[in-house]
Design an enzyme around this catalytic site. Structure first.
Site, PDB file in Angstrom:
ATOM      1  N   LYS A 115       0.791  -1.230   0.000  1.00  0.00           N
ATOM      2  CA  LYS A 115       0.000   0.000   0.000  1.00  0.00           C
ATOM      3  C   LYS A 115       0.823   1.278   0.000  1.00  0.00           C
ATOM      4  CE  LYS A 115      -4.229  -1.844   1.908  1.00  0.00           C
ATOM      5  NZ  LYS A 115      -5.148  -2.025   2.977  1.00  0.00           N
ATOM      6  N   LYS A 204      -6.691 -11.485  -2.723  1.00  0.00           N
ATOM      7  CA  LYS A 204      -7.774 -11.649  -1.760  1.00  0.00           C
ATOM      8  C   LYS A 204      -8.882 -10.634  -2.042  1.00  0.00           C
ATOM      9  CE  LYS A 204      -6.763  -8.677   2.170  1.00  0.00           C
ATOM     10  NZ  LYS A 204      -8.098  -8.140   2.273  1.00  0.00           N
ATOM     11  N   LYS A 207     -12.125  -4.814   0.692  1.00  0.00           N
ATOM     12  CA  LYS A 207     -13.177  -3.806   0.619  1.00  0.00           C
ATOM     13  C   LYS A 207     -12.724  -2.586  -0.159  1.00  0.00           C
ATOM     14  CE  LYS A 207     -12.921  -3.018   5.445  1.00  0.00           C
ATOM     15  NZ  LYS A 207     -11.574  -2.607   5.876  1.00  0.00           N
TER      16      LYS A 207
HETATM   17  P1  ATP Z   1      -8.774  -2.961   2.917  1.00  0.00           P
HETATM   18  O1  ATP Z   1      -8.834  -3.259   1.452  1.00  0.00           O
HETATM   19  O2  ATP Z   1      -9.270  -1.615   3.266  1.00  0.00           O
HETATM   20  O3  ATP Z   1      -7.459  -3.306   3.564  1.00  0.00           O
HETATM   21  P2  ATP Z   1      -9.850  -5.433   3.885  1.00  0.00           P
HETATM   22  O4  ATP Z   1     -11.030  -6.036   3.207  1.00  0.00           O
HETATM   23  O5  ATP Z   1      -8.509  -6.036   3.644  1.00  0.00           O
HETATM   24  O6  ATP Z   1      -9.892  -3.900   3.560  1.00  0.00           O
HETATM   25  P3  ATP Z   1      -9.271  -5.019   6.685  1.00  0.00           P
HETATM   26  O7  ATP Z   1      -9.978  -3.908   7.389  1.00  0.00           O
HETATM   27  O8  ATP Z   1      -7.868  -4.807   6.241  1.00  0.00           O
HETATM   28  O9  ATP Z   1     -10.185  -5.428   5.435  1.00  0.00           O
HETATM   29  O10 ATP Z   1      -9.343  -6.322   7.571  1.00  0.00           O
HETATM   30  C1  ATP Z   1     -10.431  -6.597   8.446  1.00  0.00           C
HETATM   31  C2  ATP Z   1     -10.420  -8.040   8.840  1.00  0.00           C
HETATM   32  O11 ATP Z   1     -10.918  -8.830   7.751  1.00  0.00           O
HETATM   33  C3  ATP Z   1      -9.048  -8.605   9.173  1.00  0.00           C
HETATM   34  O12 ATP Z   1      -9.183  -9.544  10.232  1.00  0.00           O
HETATM   35  C4  ATP Z   1      -8.639  -9.315   7.916  1.00  0.00           C
HETATM   36  O13 ATP Z   1      -7.736 -10.354   8.167  1.00  0.00           O
HETATM   37  C5  ATP Z   1      -9.977  -9.850   7.436  1.00  0.00           C
HETATM   38  N1  ATP Z   1     -10.012 -10.016   5.991  1.00  0.00           N
HETATM   39  C6  ATP Z   1      -9.862  -9.049   5.071  1.00  0.00           C
HETATM   40  N2  ATP Z   1      -9.991  -9.544   3.824  1.00  0.00           N
HETATM   41  C7  ATP Z   1     -10.205 -10.878   3.974  1.00  0.00           C
HETATM   42  C8  ATP Z   1     -10.416 -11.939   3.052  1.00  0.00           C
HETATM   43  N3  ATP Z   1     -10.426 -11.723   1.747  1.00  0.00           N
HETATM   44  N4  ATP Z   1     -10.626 -13.188   3.556  1.00  0.00           N
HETATM   45  C9  ATP Z   1     -10.611 -13.405   4.891  1.00  0.00           C
HETATM   46  N5  ATP Z   1     -10.424 -12.438   5.807  1.00  0.00           N
HETATM   47  C10 ATP Z   1     -10.230 -11.187   5.367  1.00  0.00           C
HETATM   48 MG    MG Z   2      -6.726  -5.149   4.516  1.00  0.00          MG
END
Ligand code: ATP
Ligand code: MG
Length: 340
Positions: A115, A204, A207
């Site tokens: 990032k 992965k 969001k």
């Molecule tokens: P961003 O893109 O903003 O980083 P993100 O979807 O990766 O968003 P985070 O806020 O970074 O979400 O993570 C929140 C929680 O969700 C963490 O515990 C992370 O491990 C879990 N998580 C995020 N994406 C996944 C995924 N694709 N599968 C399983 N767990 C996930």
């Molecule tokens: Mg994340």
């Protein structure tokens, strides 16, 4: 009593990946262990602002608590839900930990590399995020931190910083969180859960992905979500097998089906293994996702904002007490406060 702690950033709506990888496992663990463990669920609003702020922080924050409640979290006196920025000790301890974390180890964090690394415009928060995460965990002597696999490296860093400080002052100031292999075992999985992007299953689901088709949001219209599953990227092998390396798209669908219907992965795999019609599998997963979202969204809509605010205010009184006591202990060790 052990402490189990988790948080999910609210920089946008949550995805099905956040739900299956982090939110639902936490709810299950909380319901299983809240008689004999302390359960801390916090909204990392300070972590949230390292990403673009879309102006919906308050709405997203309230909604994410509703998501926990709708996922079946049974509240009791051992479950504490709070907002990070309402407990100032998180920021204060971050600074103290910063002085014991090294540039080298923090620069090696994969999320930072993805990032921020090499970008002059990257904010310092993106770099320092894992140290704030360490403070979130260490303030409460947390043992288990159920997170997705992408956060395991940050947990290792938390352990390293805590061990270093305990050694430096020759005291058990911090409880060392369990090793990541034990974290996964505690969550009942071999490895962390990693739901893949629907358009690019090498990656992965995230969001913050700009492609709407790559992710299912918990607020998606159930019909539209089903369509996203139907158009998910798969492969040209033509045979259903669970093989994340060669068939990540198909394997992701099997994984989603297993988690969303609460069936062991092996059962889902043996039901589908060897079949050749990808459309049938997609139809099944699309139906499961649609049914889940319809039911889940009804539950979310039944929870009032008032209920959420009551839960938070109660949790914040508790969290401040615990966090301030731990912060004081660290301040004394460092000589910032007299032992009193
Ligand atoms: P961003 O893109 O903003 O980083 P993100 O979807 O990766 O968003 P985070 O806020 O970074 O979400 O993570 C929140 C929680 O969700 C963490 O515990 C992370 O491990 C879990 N998580 C995020 N994406 C996944 C995924 N694709 N599968 C399983 N767990 C996930
Ligand atoms: Mg994340």
């Amino acid at each position: 009593m052990k402490t189990i702690l988790t948080g999910i950033r609210v920089n946008g709506e949550l995805t099905l990946g956040n739900y299956l990888g982090a939110l639902l496992p936490m709810t299950r663990l909380a319901n299983q262990h809240s008689q004999d463990s302390k359960i801390n669920i916090f909204i990392p609003d300070l972590h949230t602002i390292i990403s673009d702020i879309d102006g919906n922080l308050q709405t997203n924050l309230i909604k994410s608590i509703k998501y926990y409640l709708a996922s079946g979290l049974e509240l009791n006196d051992n479950i504490h839900i709070y907002r990070q920025s309402f407990v100032p000790a998180h920021s204060e301890l971050t600074w103290l930990l910063n002085c014991f974390a090294t540039m080298g180890e923090v620069s090696r964090m994969i999320q930072y590399k993805e990032k921020g690394e090499g970008k002059d415009s990257a904010n310092v928060g993106i770099f320092d995020y894992p140290v704030l995460m360490a403070a979130d965990i260490l303030l409460y002597d947390a043992n288990y931190i159920p997170v997705g696999e992408d956060q395991f490296q940050h947990l290792e860093l938390t352990r390293d910083i805590a061990i270093r400080i305990n050694n430096r002052f020759d005291q058990e100031i911090f409880t060392i969180p369990a090793k990541t292999t034990d974290q996964a075992k505690f969550m009942g999985v071999d490895d962390g859960i990693r739901i893949r992007s629907l358009t690019n299953p090498e990656k992965k689901m995230s969001k913050s992905d700009i492609s709407e088709h790559s992710k299912i949001m918990l607020s998606d219209d159930p019909e539209a979500a089903a369509k996203k599953i139907m158009s998910a990227t798969t492969d040209s092998i033509g045979k259903i097998q669970f093989d994340m390396f060669n068939q990540p798209g198909i394997s992701n669908l099997l994984q989603i089906e297993s988690l969303i219907t609460n069936q062991p992965l092996q059962i889902v795999i043996s039901r589908w293994a060897g079949e050749t019609n990808y459309g049938d599998l997609k139809n099944q997963v699309a139906t499961s996702v649609k049914t889940f979202l319809t039911d889940f969204q009804t539950k979310v809509n039944d929870i009032t904002d008032q209920k959420v605010l009551e839960v938070l205010e109660k949790g914040e009184i508790y969290a401040n007490q615990i966090a301030n006591a731990k912060l004081h202990q660290v301040q004394v060790a460092l000589g910032l406060r007299k032992n009193a």
